[in-house]
Write an enzyme that holds these catalytic residues in place. Structure first.
Site, PDB file in Angstrom:
ATOM      1  N   ASP A 124      10.374  -1.437   2.370  1.00  0.00           N
ATOM      2  CA  ASP A 124       9.245  -0.973   1.576  1.00  0.00           C
ATOM      3  C   ASP A 124       8.092  -1.964   1.820  1.00  0.00           C
ATOM      4  OD1 ASP A 124       7.691   0.087  -0.659  1.00  0.00           O
ATOM      5  OD2 ASP A 124       8.354  -1.689  -1.773  1.00  0.00           O
ATOM      6  N   ASP A 133       4.595  -2.420  -0.478  1.00  0.00           N
ATOM      7  CA  ASP A 133       3.949  -3.027  -1.645  1.00  0.00           C
ATOM      8  C   ASP A 133       4.989  -3.611  -2.589  1.00  0.00           C
ATOM      9  OD1 ASP A 133       1.116  -2.382  -1.119  1.00  0.00           O
ATOM     10  OD2 ASP A 133       1.876  -0.338  -1.121  1.00  0.00           O
ATOM     11  N   GLY A 141       1.460   6.315  -5.000  1.00  0.00           N
ATOM     12  CA  GLY A 141       0.392   6.970  -4.244  1.00  0.00           C
ATOM     13  C   GLY A 141      -0.940   6.810  -4.961  1.00  0.00           C
ATOM     14  N   GLY A 142      -1.948   6.365  -4.229  1.00  0.00           N
ATOM     15  CA  GLY A 142      -3.248   6.068  -4.834  1.00  0.00           C
ATOM     16  C   GLY A 142      -3.968   7.287  -5.375  1.00  0.00           C
ATOM     17  N   ARG A 169      -2.229   8.372  -8.373  1.00  0.00           N
ATOM     18  CA  ARG A 169      -2.454   7.415  -9.479  1.00  0.00           C
ATOM     19  C   ARG A 169      -3.806   7.669 -10.132  1.00  0.00           C
ATOM     20  NH1 ARG A 169      -1.074   2.292  -7.005  1.00  0.00           N
ATOM     21  NH2 ARG A 169       0.978   3.240  -7.112  1.00  0.00           N
ATOM     22  N   LYS A 176     -11.546   3.398  -1.699  1.00  0.00           N
ATOM     23  CA  LYS A 176     -10.586   2.363  -2.122  1.00  0.00           C
ATOM     24  C   LYS A 176      -9.847   1.779  -0.922  1.00  0.00           C
ATOM     25  CE  LYS A 176      -6.184   1.286  -3.018  1.00  0.00           C
ATOM     26  NZ  LYS A 176      -4.927   1.564  -2.326  1.00  0.00           N
ATOM     27  N   THR A 193       7.207   3.605   3.093  1.00  0.00           N
ATOM     28  CA  THR A 193       6.319   3.266   1.987  1.00  0.00           C
ATOM     29  C   THR A 193       5.490   4.466   1.551  1.00  0.00           C
ATOM     30  OG1 THR A 193       4.395   1.895   1.388  1.00  0.00           O
ATOM     31  CG2 THR A 193       4.627   2.441   3.691  1.00  0.00           C
ATOM     32  N   THR A 194       4.963   4.394   0.332  1.00  0.00           N
ATOM     33  CA  THR A 194       4.068   5.463  -0.110  1.00  0.00           C
ATOM     34  C   THR A 194       2.605   5.119   0.161  1.00  0.00           C
ATOM     35  OG1 THR A 194       3.744   4.600  -2.322  1.00  0.00           O
ATOM     36  CG2 THR A 194       5.644   6.003  -2.007  1.00  0.00           C
ATOM     37  N   THR A 195       2.333   3.908   0.608  1.00  0.00           N
ATOM     38  CA  THR A 195       0.930   3.528   0.795  1.00  0.00           C
ATOM     39  C   THR A 195       0.354   4.131   2.076  1.00  0.00           C
ATOM     40  OG1 THR A 195      -0.581   1.669   0.394  1.00  0.00           O
ATOM     41  CG2 THR A 195       1.084   1.351   2.087  1.00  0.00           C
ATOM     42  N   ASN A 249      -3.114   0.728   5.627  1.00  0.00           N
ATOM     43  CA  ASN A 249      -2.842  -0.444   4.778  1.00  0.00           C
ATOM     44  C   ASN A 249      -1.655  -1.238   5.325  1.00  0.00           C
ATOM     45  OD1 ASN A 249      -4.773   0.701   3.165  1.00  0.00           O
ATOM     46  ND2 ASN A 249      -3.383   1.287   1.518  1.00  0.00           N
TER      47      ASN A 249
HETATM   48  C1  XBP Z   1       3.171   1.422  -3.498  1.00  0.00           C
HETATM   49  C2  XBP Z   1       2.278   2.502  -3.948  1.00  0.00           C
HETATM   50  C3  XBP Z   1       0.993   2.717  -3.298  1.00  0.00           C
HETATM   51  C4  XBP Z   1      -0.035   1.626  -3.489  1.00  0.00           C
HETATM   52  C5  XBP Z   1      -1.418   2.137  -3.213  1.00  0.00           C
HETATM   53  O1  XBP Z   1       4.026   1.916  -2.522  1.00  0.00           O
HETATM   54  O2  XBP Z   1       2.620   3.244  -4.841  1.00  0.00           O
HETATM   55  O3  XBP Z   1       0.456   3.898  -3.824  1.00  0.00           O
HETATM   56  O4  XBP Z   1      -0.026   1.148  -4.824  1.00  0.00           O
HETATM   57  O5  XBP Z   1      -1.531   2.657  -1.939  1.00  0.00           O
HETATM   58  P1  XBP Z   1       5.318   1.151  -1.853  1.00  0.00           P
HETATM   59  P2  XBP Z   1      -2.425   3.949  -1.600  1.00  0.00           P
HETATM   60  O6  XBP Z   1       5.871   0.153  -2.819  1.00  0.00           O
HETATM   61  O7  XBP Z   1       6.245   2.296  -1.536  1.00  0.00           O
HETATM   62  O8  XBP Z   1       4.827   0.504  -0.582  1.00  0.00           O
HETATM   63  O9  XBP Z   1      -3.645   3.867  -2.459  1.00  0.00           O
HETATM   64  O10 XBP Z   1      -2.725   3.822  -0.130  1.00  0.00           O
HETATM   65  O11 XBP Z   1      -1.595   5.158  -1.935  1.00  0.00           O
HETATM   66 MG    MG Z   2       7.207  -1.291  -3.574  1.00  0.00          MG
END
Ligand code: XBP
Ligand code: MG
Length: 264
Positions: free
Chosen positions: A16, A18, A59-60, A63, A92, A129-131, A135
């Site tokens: 993962d 973040d 996911g931003g 969110r 963002k 990851t969801t980001t 990033n």
């Molecule tokens: C973390 C998330 C992401 C980030 C923001 O994902 O939920 O949404 O906070 O990124 P992970 P975006 O722990 O799976 O990596 O704004 O690009 O979605």
């Molecule tokens: Mg995470």
């Protein structure tokens, strides 16, 4: 490595991003969201406590929508609400990329060491990851090594699957690209949503905590640690058998993996 005939050997590590590779949320993503709101004159400012609450939605874009549903429902009544959320999120991402490129977000203890060791040991590396994809690549480049993106055979990120964590989809997508069964891999996660996703994909999962996830429910992880640790900086063990070690290395991952497969 005492693998019994027919027993699956450990072949890949799936990380993962973040919270697991680096504590990116409070002083990274959160600040980038606020900068995007400010730039278009929106009065929204997410403080550290509110952001902790909003993090339950991955996911931003998702969110921002969740925030609006709870705290700014009038915004969602705009006819262009979807487009406005997409634009806010694109802005963002730009702010976040600037922040990361400045080297503003250090990796968690042991992450760089374990990745280098795993590569030398012939383990395959991947990301789930969801980001947003950009990033991930900018964090790898700025905080791991300029060429670090090439260390990862598969990078599964963002909207490549429609359902984000806690759905298992991103992990299933990565496993499919790796052509591996989950039993040949270990996943690294930091949050309850991430752990639910990896477990639902059948992956043995090691949890390292992050700033916002200290009180999460990590039932099902084979070990829960403060971080991966370093030779001169032992990790704190919340749960699991370190086999006498004070930090996570490839030998320990193989020991854990062998035990898990044997007991399945
Ligand atoms: C973390 C998330 C992401 C980030 C923001 O994902 O939920 O949404 O906070 O990124 P992970 P975006 O722990 O799976 O990596 O704004 O690009 O979605
Ligand atoms: Mg995470």
């Amino acid at each position: 490595m005492a693998i019994f005939p027919g027993m699956e050997a450990l072949q890949a590590l799936i990380f993962d991003v973040d919270g697991t590779l680096a504590d990116t949320e409070r002083d990274g993503h959160r600040l980038a969201f606020n900068a995007a709101f400010e730039a278009v004159g929106l009065p929204w400012r997410w403080d550290a406590a509110l952001y902790g609450e909003l993090l339950q939605v991955t996911g931003g874009k998702e969110r921002i929508r969740y925030f609006c549903e709870k705290y700014a429902p009038e915004f969602l009544r705009r006819p262009d609400a979807d487009e406005a959320i997409r634009a806010l999120h694109a802005a963002k991402t730009k702010h976040y990329l600037d922040l990361v490129a400045k080297g503003g977000i250090p990796l968690q203890p042991g992450v760089a060491r374990l990745m280098r060791e795993a590569r030398l040991a012939g383990l395959r590396l991947a990301i789930a990851t969801t980001t947003t994809p950009a990033n991930v690549t900018s964090l790898l480049k700025a905080s791991l090594a300029p060429e670090a993106e090439s260390w990862f055979e598969v990078i599964g990120a963002g909207d490549v699957v429609p359902k984000k964590k806690p759905a298992p989809d991103i992990y299933l997508w990565v496993l499919d690209k790796l052509h591996l069964p989950p039993s040949a891999c270990i996943a690294f996660e930091d949050s309850a949503n991430g752990l639910r996703a990896s477990l639902a994909a059948g992956l043995p999962t090691l949890v390292t905590e992050s700033e916002y996830t200290l009180d999460h429910d990590f039932t099902g992880a084979f070990a829960v640690l403060s971080d991966l640790g370093e030779p001169d900086k032992p990790c704190e063990v919340r749960r699991g058998d370190m086999h006498g070690k004070t930090f996570v290395d490839v030998e320990l991952l193989r020991l854990w993996h062998e035990e898990i497969i044997r007991n399945r």
